[in-house]
Design an enzyme around this catalytic site. Structure first.
Site, PDB file in Angstrom:
ATOM      1  N   TYR A 156       6.089  26.480 -12.048  1.00 14.13           N
ATOM      2  CA  TYR A 156       6.390  25.340 -11.158  1.00 14.13           C
ATOM      3  C   TYR A 156       5.149  24.591 -10.693  1.00 14.13           C
ATOM      4  CZ  TYR A 156      10.191  28.725 -10.492  1.00 14.13           C
ATOM      5  OH  TYR A 156      11.169  29.649 -10.679  1.00 14.13           O
TER       6      TYR A 156
ATOM      7  N   GLU B 216      22.291  33.177   2.854  1.00  9.53           N
ATOM      8  CA  GLU B 216      21.722  33.865   1.697  1.00  9.53           C
ATOM      9  C   GLU B 216      20.220  33.618   1.611  1.00  9.53           C
ATOM     10  OE1 GLU B 216      23.824  32.221  -1.666  1.00  9.53           O
ATOM     11  OE2 GLU B 216      25.783  32.920  -0.948  1.00  9.53           O
ATOM     12  N   PRO B 217      19.461  33.971   2.647  1.00 11.02           N
ATOM     13  CA  PRO B 217      18.031  33.686   2.623  1.00 11.02           C
ATOM     14  C   PRO B 217      17.291  34.625   1.671  1.00 11.02           C
ATOM     15  CG  PRO B 217      18.575  35.021   4.524  1.00 11.02           C
ATOM     16  CD  PRO B 217      19.865  34.724   3.840  1.00 11.02           C
ATOM     17  N   GLY B 218      16.381  34.069   0.909  1.00 11.15           N
ATOM     18  CA  GLY B 218      15.539  34.893   0.033  1.00 11.15           C
ATOM     19  C   GLY B 218      14.091  34.712   0.421  1.00 11.15           C
TER      20      GLY B 218
ATOM     21  N   CYS C  65      -3.113  35.188 -23.231  1.00 14.30           N
ATOM     22  CA  CYS C  65      -3.439  34.203 -24.274  1.00 14.30           C
ATOM     23  C   CYS C  65      -2.491  33.015 -24.206  1.00 14.30           C
ATOM     24  CB  CYS C  65      -3.394  34.872 -25.629  1.00 14.30           C
ATOM     25  SG  CYS C  65      -4.426  36.339 -25.667  1.00 14.30           S
ATOM     26  N   GLU C  66      -2.543  32.284 -23.126  1.00 13.45           N
ATOM     27  CA  GLU C  66      -1.735  31.075 -22.910  1.00 13.45           C
ATOM     28  C   GLU C  66      -2.537  30.151 -21.996  1.00 13.45           C
ATOM     29  OE1 GLU C  66       1.635  30.554 -23.751  1.00 13.45           O
ATOM     30  OE2 GLU C  66       2.283  32.589 -24.266  1.00 13.45           O
TER      31      GLU C  66
ATOM     32  N   TYR D  90       9.895  35.924  -5.394  1.00 14.39           N
ATOM     33  CA  TYR D  90       9.801  35.398  -6.757  1.00 14.39           C
ATOM     34  C   TYR D  90       8.442  35.711  -7.379  1.00 14.39           C
ATOM     35  CZ  TYR D  90      13.871  33.032  -4.858  1.00 14.39           C
ATOM     36  OH  TYR D  90      15.058  32.774  -4.241  1.00 14.39           O
TER      37      TYR D  90
ATOM     38  N   GLY E 133      17.555  28.794   0.897  1.00 15.99           N
ATOM     39  CA  GLY E 133      16.822  27.574   0.622  1.00 15.99           C
ATOM     40  C   GLY E 133      15.732  27.158   1.571  1.00 15.99           C
TER      41      GLY E 133
HETATM   42  N1  LLP Z   1      21.604  31.558  -2.919  1.00 20.47           N
HETATM   43  C1  LLP Z   1      21.682  31.026  -4.148  1.00 20.47           C
HETATM   44  C2  LLP Z   1      22.987  30.710  -4.698  1.00 20.47           C
HETATM   45  C3  LLP Z   1      20.495  30.751  -4.855  1.00 20.47           C
HETATM   46  O1  LLP Z   1      20.574  30.209  -6.068  1.00 20.47           O
HETATM   47  C4  LLP Z   1      19.242  31.055  -4.290  1.00 20.47           C
HETATM   48  C5  LLP Z   1      17.999  30.824  -5.017  1.00 20.47           C
HETATM   49  C6  LLP Z   1      19.222  31.640  -2.998  1.00 20.47           C
HETATM   50  C7  LLP Z   1      20.420  31.867  -2.343  1.00 20.47           C
HETATM   51  C8  LLP Z   1      17.944  32.008  -2.303  1.00 20.47           C
HETATM   52  O2  LLP Z   1      17.189  30.874  -2.089  1.00 20.47           O
HETATM   53  P1  LLP Z   1      15.862  30.932  -1.170  1.00 20.47           P
HETATM   54  O3  LLP Z   1      16.298  31.248   0.221  1.00 20.47           O
HETATM   55  O4  LLP Z   1      14.997  31.997  -1.726  1.00 20.47           O
HETATM   56  O5  LLP Z   1      15.275  29.588  -1.317  1.00 20.47           O
HETATM   57  N2  LLP Z   1      11.970  31.103  -8.622  1.00 20.47           N
HETATM   58  C9  LLP Z   1      11.899  29.942  -7.754  1.00 20.47           C
HETATM   59  C10 LLP Z   1      13.051  29.888  -6.779  1.00 20.47           C
HETATM   60  C11 LLP Z   1      14.419  29.957  -7.437  1.00 20.47           C
HETATM   61  C12 LLP Z   1      15.529  29.949  -6.438  1.00 20.47           C
HETATM   62  C13 LLP Z   1      16.826  30.253  -7.095  1.00 20.47           C
HETATM   63  N3  LLP Z   1      17.958  30.359  -6.222  1.00 20.47           N
HETATM   64  C14 LLP Z   1      10.561  29.940  -7.050  1.00 20.47           C
HETATM   65  O6  LLP Z   1       9.755  30.853  -7.275  1.00 20.47           O
HETATM   66  O7  LLP Z   1      10.258  29.017  -6.306  1.00 20.47           O
END
Ligand code: LLP
Length: 424
Positions: free
Chosen positions: A317, A274-276, A345-346, A374, A239
Site C-alpha cells: 500500500y 468489528e475493530p481491528g 529479491c524484489e 496487518y 475501520g
Molecule cells: N470488518 C470487515 C468486514 C473488514 O473487512 C475489516 C477489514 C474489518 C472489520 C477491520 O477493519 P479495521 O478496523 O482493521 O480497519 N491489510 C490492510 C487493511 C485491510 C482491511 C480489511 N478489512 C492494511 O494493512 O492496511
C-alpha cells in the site's frame, strides 16, 4: 496511545528493554504490548455503558492465539472471515455466541462449521451466499442468524485498496437492492434475519463518513422493522484509523465509539463493532537489525534483516511506518537520508524512501512502529525465510507466542514423489 517508550536511553515495551528480546530471540521479530491491547479494547467498551454492545475484534488484523486470548479475557468477541479464523477464535476461548462471520466468499464447509459451533451472526454479502446459507442451514435443521452487509454508497477516503463502501466495490449488497433481499431472506428456510451490517473501509481518520453511513443504516433498520423484520442488531464494522505518523490525527477511539453509541441509541439495538487496526495497530512493533549500508550515486541504502515477507504493508500500500532506533538518539545526533530496504529479491522490498534517520551503523537495531495490525498476519516464508516470530510482553515479562520455525518445520508439509530419482 501505546506502551513503547524510551527509558534510560533504550526503547522499551512496557517493562521490557527491547534489546533484550532482540538478543534472546533474534531479529526480525514482532513484539506486542498486552497493556496496549487491553487499553484499546476498554476505551471502546467504556463508551457504551448501559448499551448492549459486542466488541467483535477483527481477527484478520492480528490472529495470534495469545492476542486473541488477551482480548477474550477483556470480554471481546471476534469478527472472522474464514473457518480458520473461527477456529483460532474458539481455540483462544472466544465463545461462538460472540463470533460474527464476515467475508464475501464463505464456502458451504465454512458455513456448516460456523452453524454447528452456534455463531452469533453471519454477515451475508450477496443473494447467492444467502441462498447457499439457507440450503446448508435447513439441511442441518438449524436457523442461521443473518445480517445483510449493505453497501451504503459512501466514500470513506483512505487508500483505494482498502475502501469498501462505494457502489462498485465488491463488498456488500447494493443499497438499492437491500430491502428486496431482506424480503427474500425473510421467506427462506434456515434463515433468521437479525440485523443490518455495514463496513465502509479501513484506516479512516474522519468520523463524518462513518456517521453518514451508520445513520443511513439505522434508517434502513427501522424501515425493515416496520416491514415486519425482527431487526435487533446493528453491526457497524471496523475501520477507524490510527496515527502512523506523528503528524496524523485520526479521530480518537473514544470519540469514534461515542459517535456510534449516539448514532445507534434509542432503538434497543445490540451494537456490534468489528475493530481491528485500532486495537492492534499501535500494540506492536517489528524489530530489525541493520546489516549493511550501500552507497548508490544518488542515495544511501540501508539494508536490514527484515523483508517485505515480514511486513508487507509498505510494498502493498505504500504504507508509512515510523522507524525508531532501539538506542535513543542523542539530542545532537547527525541525521542521514536512507532508503531502507530488505534482503528480498524484489524491488518492492522497500520500507522507506529518503527517510531521515540518526546515522545507523551495521549491527544497530531499529523498530518499525505501529506494526501490530496487518503485520505478522500478512507475513510469508518467501525466499525460504522462516516465518517471523512473535513475542507478547506483559509488564516485566515476555513470552514467545509464535516461535521462529527451524528448517525442519519449514519443509514439513512437502514431499518429493518417489518417481523422482535423484542421481547418486
Ligand atoms: N470488518 C470487515 C468486514 C473488514 O473487512 C475489516 C477489514 C474489518 C472489520 C477491520 O477493519 P479495521 O478496523 O482493521 O480497519 N491489510 C490492510 C487493511 C485491510 C482491511 C480489511 N478489512 C492494511 O494493512 O492496511
Amino acid at each position: 496511545m501505546h506502551h513503547f517508550y524510551y527509558a534510560e536511553g533504550r526503547l522499551h515495551c512496557e517493562g521490557i528493554d527491547l534489546d533484550r528480546i532482540a538478543d534472546e530471540i533474534g531479529t526480525p521479530v514482532y513484539v506486542y504490548s498486552t497493556a496496549t491491547f487491553v487499553r484499546h479494547a476498554n476505551v471502546l467498551k467504556e463508551a457504551f455503558r448501559g448499551q448492549d454492545v459486542l466488541i467483535a475484534y477483527s481477527v484478520k488484523a492480528n490472529g495470534n492465539l495469545a492476542v486473541l486470548a488477551t482480548l477474550a479475557a477483556e470480554g471481546c468477541g471476534a469478527d472472522v472471515v474464514s473457518g480458520g479464523e473461527m477456529q483460532r477464535a474458539l481455540t483462544a476461548g472466544i465463545p461462538a455466541s460472540r463470533i460474527v462471520f464476515s467475508g464475501v466468499g464463505k464456502t458451504a464447509a465454512e458455513m456448516k462449521l460456523a452453524l454447528e459451533a452456534g455463531i452469533h451472526q453471519f454477515n451475508v454479502e450477496s443473494a447467492g451466499e444467502l441462498k447457499l446459507l439457507s440450503r446448508v442451514a435447513a439441511g442441518l435443521g438449524l436457523a442461521a442468524p443473518v445480517a445483510l452487509r449493505v453497501n451504503p454508497d459512501v466514500a470513506a477516503g483512505g487508500h483505494p485498496n482498502i475502501s469498501t463502501g462505494k457502489a462498485g466495490d465488491k463488498f456488500g449488497v447494493p443499497w438499492t437492492e437491500a430491502e428486496a433481499l431482506y424480503d427474500e431472506a425473510g421467506r427462506l428456510p434456515g434463515i433468521r434475519v437479525v440485523g443490518v451490517d455495514v463496513h465502509i473501509g479501513s484506516q479512516i481518520g474522519e468520523l463524518a463518513p462513518m456517521r453518514a453511513a451508520f445513520e443511513k443504516v439505522v434508517g434502513l433498520a427501522l424501515r425493515l422493522r416496520a416491514q415486519g423484520h425482527a431487526i435487533t442488531r446493528i453491526d457497524v464494522g471496523g475501520g477507524l484509523g490510527i496515527p502512523y505518523r506523528s503528524s496524523d490525527s485520526p479521530a480518537p477511539p473514544a470519540d469514534y465509539a461515542a459517535m456510534i453509541a449516539e448514532a445507534t441509541a434509542g432503538h434497543g439495538f445490540e451494537v456490534i463493532l468489528e475493530p481491528g487496526r485500532v486495537i492492534a495497530g499501535n500494540a506492536g512493533v517489528l524489530l530489525t537489525t541493520a546489516l549493511y549500508e550501500k552507497q548508490a550515486p544518488d542515495r544511501t541504502f540501508l539494508i536490514v534483516d527484515a523483508g517485505m515477507n515480514d511486513l508487507m504493508r509498505p510494498a502493498l500500500y505504500g504504507a508509512h511506518h515510523e522507524i525508531l532506533p532501539l538506542a535513543e538518539p542523542a539530542a545532537n545526533s547527525a541525521y542521514k537520508s536512507y532508503d531502507v530496504v530488505g534482503p528480498i529479491c524484489e524491488s518492492t522490498d522497500k520500507f522507506a524512501t529518503g527517510r531521515d534517520l540518526p546515522e545507523v551503523q551495521p549491527g544497530d537495531r531499529l523498530a518499525f512502529m505501529s506494526a501490530g495490525a496487518y503485520g505478522a498476519v500478512l507475513s510469508s516464508a518467501y525466499n525460504a525465510r522462516p516465518l517471523v516470530p512473535e513475542v507478547l510482553v506483559h509488564g516485566d515479562r515476555y513470552s514467545v507466542v509464535r516461535r521462529r520455525p527451524d528448517f525442519e518445520d519449514m519443509i514439513r508439509l512437502e514431499e518429493v514423489p518417489d518417481w523422482i530419482r535423484t542421481k547418486a
